[in-house]
Scaffold this active site. Sequence first.
Site, PDB file in Angstrom:
ATOM      1  N   THR A   1      33.410  35.038  27.651  1.00 48.34           N
ATOM      2  CA  THR A   1      34.541  35.354  26.768  1.00 48.34           C
ATOM      3  C   THR A   1      35.473  34.135  26.770  1.00 48.34           C
ATOM      4  O   THR A   1      36.204  33.899  27.733  1.00 48.34           O
ATOM      5  CB  THR A   1      35.291  36.605  27.284  1.00 48.34           C
ATOM      6  OG1 THR A   1      34.333  37.640  27.503  1.00 48.34           O
ATOM      7  CG2 THR A   1      36.340  37.069  26.290  1.00 48.34           C
TER       8      THR A   1
ATOM      9  N   GLU B   1      53.918  31.085  47.223  1.00 51.59           N
ATOM     10  CA  GLU B   1      53.811  30.440  45.917  1.00 51.59           C
ATOM     11  C   GLU B   1      52.348  30.308  45.458  1.00 51.59           C
ATOM     12  O   GLU B   1      52.010  30.523  44.293  1.00 51.59           O
ATOM     13  CB  GLU B   1      54.505  29.071  46.025  1.00 51.59           C
ATOM     14  CG  GLU B   1      54.320  28.112  44.882  1.00 51.59           C
ATOM     15  CD  GLU B   1      54.886  28.639  43.571  1.00 51.59           C
ATOM     16  OE1 GLU B   1      55.742  29.525  43.603  1.00 51.59           O
ATOM     17  OE2 GLU B   1      54.425  28.158  42.502  1.00 51.59           O
TER      18      GLU B   1
ATOM     19  N   ASP C   1      41.291  32.496  49.559  1.00 49.39           N
ATOM     20  CA  ASP C   1      40.032  32.291  48.828  1.00 49.39           C
ATOM     21  C   ASP C   1      39.916  30.846  48.335  1.00 49.39           C
ATOM     22  O   ASP C   1      38.840  30.249  48.372  1.00 49.39           O
ATOM     23  CB  ASP C   1      39.943  33.238  47.624  1.00 49.39           C
ATOM     24  CG  ASP C   1      39.687  34.680  48.046  1.00 49.39           C
ATOM     25  OD1 ASP C   1      39.079  34.890  49.113  1.00 49.39           O
ATOM     26  OD2 ASP C   1      40.097  35.587  47.300  1.00 49.39           O
TER      27      ASP C   1
ATOM     28  N   GLU D   1      38.218  33.240  25.255  1.00 46.87           N
ATOM     29  CA  GLU D   1      39.678  33.393  25.351  1.00 46.87           C
ATOM     30  C   GLU D   1      40.138  33.485  26.808  1.00 46.87           C
ATOM     31  O   GLU D   1      41.192  32.946  27.167  1.00 46.87           O
ATOM     32  CB  GLU D   1      40.162  34.663  24.619  1.00 46.87           C
ATOM     33  CG  GLU D   1      39.933  34.644  23.135  1.00 46.87           C
ATOM     34  CD  GLU D   1      38.557  35.192  22.757  1.00 46.87           C
ATOM     35  OE1 GLU D   1      37.562  34.894  23.488  1.00 46.87           O
ATOM     36  OE2 GLU D   1      38.462  35.894  21.756  1.00 46.87           O
TER      37      GLU D   1
ATOM     38  N   GLY E   1      32.898  31.144  34.606  1.00 44.67           N
ATOM     39  CA  GLY E   1      33.590  32.409  34.835  1.00 44.67           C
ATOM     40  C   GLY E   1      35.090  32.228  34.746  1.00 44.67           C
ATOM     41  O   GLY E   1      35.608  31.107  34.918  1.00 44.67           O
TER      42      GLY E   1
ATOM     43  N   LYS F   1      43.074  43.154  45.050  1.00 47.05           N
ATOM     44  CA  LYS F   1      43.747  41.860  45.278  1.00 47.05           C
ATOM     45  C   LYS F   1      44.983  41.643  44.395  1.00 47.05           C
ATOM     46  O   LYS F   1      45.886  40.910  44.775  1.00 47.05           O
ATOM     47  CB  LYS F   1      42.765  40.705  45.071  1.00 47.05           C
ATOM     48  CG  LYS F   1      41.690  40.626  46.149  1.00 47.05           C
ATOM     49  CD  LYS F   1      40.816  39.397  45.963  1.00 47.05           C
ATOM     50  CE  LYS F   1      39.703  39.366  46.985  1.00 47.05           C
ATOM     51  NZ  LYS F   1      38.937  38.118  46.947  1.00 47.05           N
TER      52      LYS F   1
HETATM   53  P1  ATR Z   1      36.147  38.684  39.670  1.00 47.04           P
HETATM   54  O1  ATR Z   1      37.569  39.094  39.857  1.00 47.04           O
HETATM   55  O2  ATR Z   1      35.256  39.052  40.827  1.00 47.04           O
HETATM   56  O3  ATR Z   1      35.986  37.256  39.273  1.00 47.04           O
HETATM   57  P2  ATR Z   1      35.932  39.746  36.966  1.00 47.04           P
HETATM   58  O4  ATR Z   1      37.376  39.548  36.698  1.00 47.04           O
HETATM   59  O5  ATR Z   1      35.305  41.034  36.523  1.00 47.04           O
HETATM   60  O6  ATR Z   1      35.572  39.643  38.515  1.00 47.04           O
HETATM   61  O7  ATR Z   1      35.122  38.513  36.351  1.00 47.04           O
HETATM   62  C1  ATR Z   1      33.749  38.493  36.283  1.00 47.04           C
HETATM   63  C2  ATR Z   1      33.298  37.188  35.610  1.00 47.04           C
HETATM   64  O8  ATR Z   1      31.876  37.232  35.480  1.00 47.04           O
HETATM   65  C3  ATR Z   1      33.860  36.992  34.221  1.00 47.04           C
HETATM   66  O9  ATR Z   1      34.024  35.615  33.995  1.00 47.04           O
HETATM   67  C4  ATR Z   1      32.748  37.557  33.355  1.00 47.04           C
HETATM   68  O10 ATR Z   1      32.730  37.062  32.027  1.00 47.04           O
HETATM   69  P3  ATR Z   1      33.643  37.774  30.876  1.00 47.04           P
HETATM   70  O11 ATR Z   1      35.028  37.277  31.095  1.00 47.04           O
HETATM   71  O12 ATR Z   1      33.035  37.308  29.606  1.00 47.04           O
HETATM   72  O13 ATR Z   1      33.497  39.254  31.096  1.00 47.04           O
HETATM   73  C5  ATR Z   1      31.531  37.057  34.102  1.00 47.04           C
HETATM   74  N1  ATR Z   1      30.327  37.811  33.795  1.00 47.04           N
HETATM   75  C6  ATR Z   1      30.001  39.041  34.237  1.00 47.04           C
HETATM   76  N2  ATR Z   1      28.786  39.397  33.762  1.00 47.04           N
HETATM   77  C7  ATR Z   1      28.337  38.347  33.018  1.00 47.04           C
HETATM   78  C8  ATR Z   1      27.134  38.081  32.270  1.00 47.04           C
HETATM   79  N3  ATR Z   1      26.147  38.980  32.209  1.00 47.04           N
HETATM   80  N4  ATR Z   1      27.005  36.894  31.650  1.00 47.04           N
HETATM   81  C9  ATR Z   1      27.986  35.964  31.726  1.00 47.04           C
HETATM   82  N5  ATR Z   1      29.151  36.160  32.399  1.00 47.04           N
HETATM   83  C10 ATR Z   1      29.312  37.323  33.040  1.00 47.04           C
END
Ligand code: ATR
Length: 274
Positions: free
Chosen positions: A157, A85, A109, A159, A132, A73
């Site tokens: 995370t 945009e 989306d 940040e 997320g 994507k």
């Molecule tokens: P997408 O583009 O499908 O959203 P991504 O960029 O890999 O995929 O994002 C996955 C999300 O799921 C992120 O917010 C990730 O948290 P981090 O930014 O801390 O990695 C979250 N995520 C994945 N596994 C997780 C877990 N076990 N517990 C909490 N958050 C999780």
Amino acid sequence: MPADITANTALCGIVLHPAGHTRSPRMHNAAYAAMGIDAAYFAFDVTPAALGTAMAGIRAMGFEQVAVSLPHKVAVMEHLDEIDERARRIGAVNTVTVRDGRLLGTNTDWIGANRALASKIELAGKRAVVLGAGGAARAVVYGLIEAGATVEVLNRTVERAEDLAKDLGAQGAGPLSNISELPHDILINTTSVGLRSDATPLPAQHLRAGSVVMDIVYDPAETRLLADARSCGALPIGGKWMLVYQAAEQLRIWTGRDAPIEVLEQAFSADDAS
Ligand code: ATR
């Protein structure tokens, strides 16, 4: 899929990797049949290394529209002639429409998420929490802000949540544990937690009766988060609805017509009963 494919049959499809799980061909082909459109939709398993060649092929072979899914994507953007945009702000393209040989990128989306939510709750003025901070979260947060909701982004995370919130204009950001001090009307899980597992991104005690809880995970059809939401008196919305409504928007962009939501939903759910 038309019974009789001819040289006039419009070519459409989805570009992704791996491709085995996608339900998009079934959904779009069912919609074409219901709408009386002479078109066929295929799934193309394209590796990241082959993406540029694949997009050149889309143009050369006269495809009319392709969807773009994981992991392409963001990477697809450099292979397009124009990006609108909204897709730029979100930072991802999931729909490429070909007009006069030009590849035009947009993102449906965010509309998928908005329509799925709006079928249950008016969004303007509501307090939303998004779990997320990945690509899916960006589309969801963009849509909520467009619709006039206030948004807090919570992520493992912190940040990443802060960067996303600043970039798209969300109200705040923090760790997942902040949920305990955030009153909200809408909660959306955009993390992958719960995908083909019984895990949940939040303990049930944090869910609020009367709120709307949407999970973008669609396998299983009812995740633990949605089952917990139902038990505590919240209104659950399954991940399929975001996919159904974003597909309907792709069809609208290409054909200029409203797509039959129930046909898309039935085609999506055909496997779930088994
Ligand atoms: P997408 O583009 O499908 O959203 P991504 O960029 O890999 O995929 O994002 C996955 C999300 O799921 C992120 O917010 C990730 O948290 P981090 O930014 O801390 O990695 C979250 N995520 C994945 N596994 C997780 C877990 N076990 N517990 C909490 N958050 C999780």
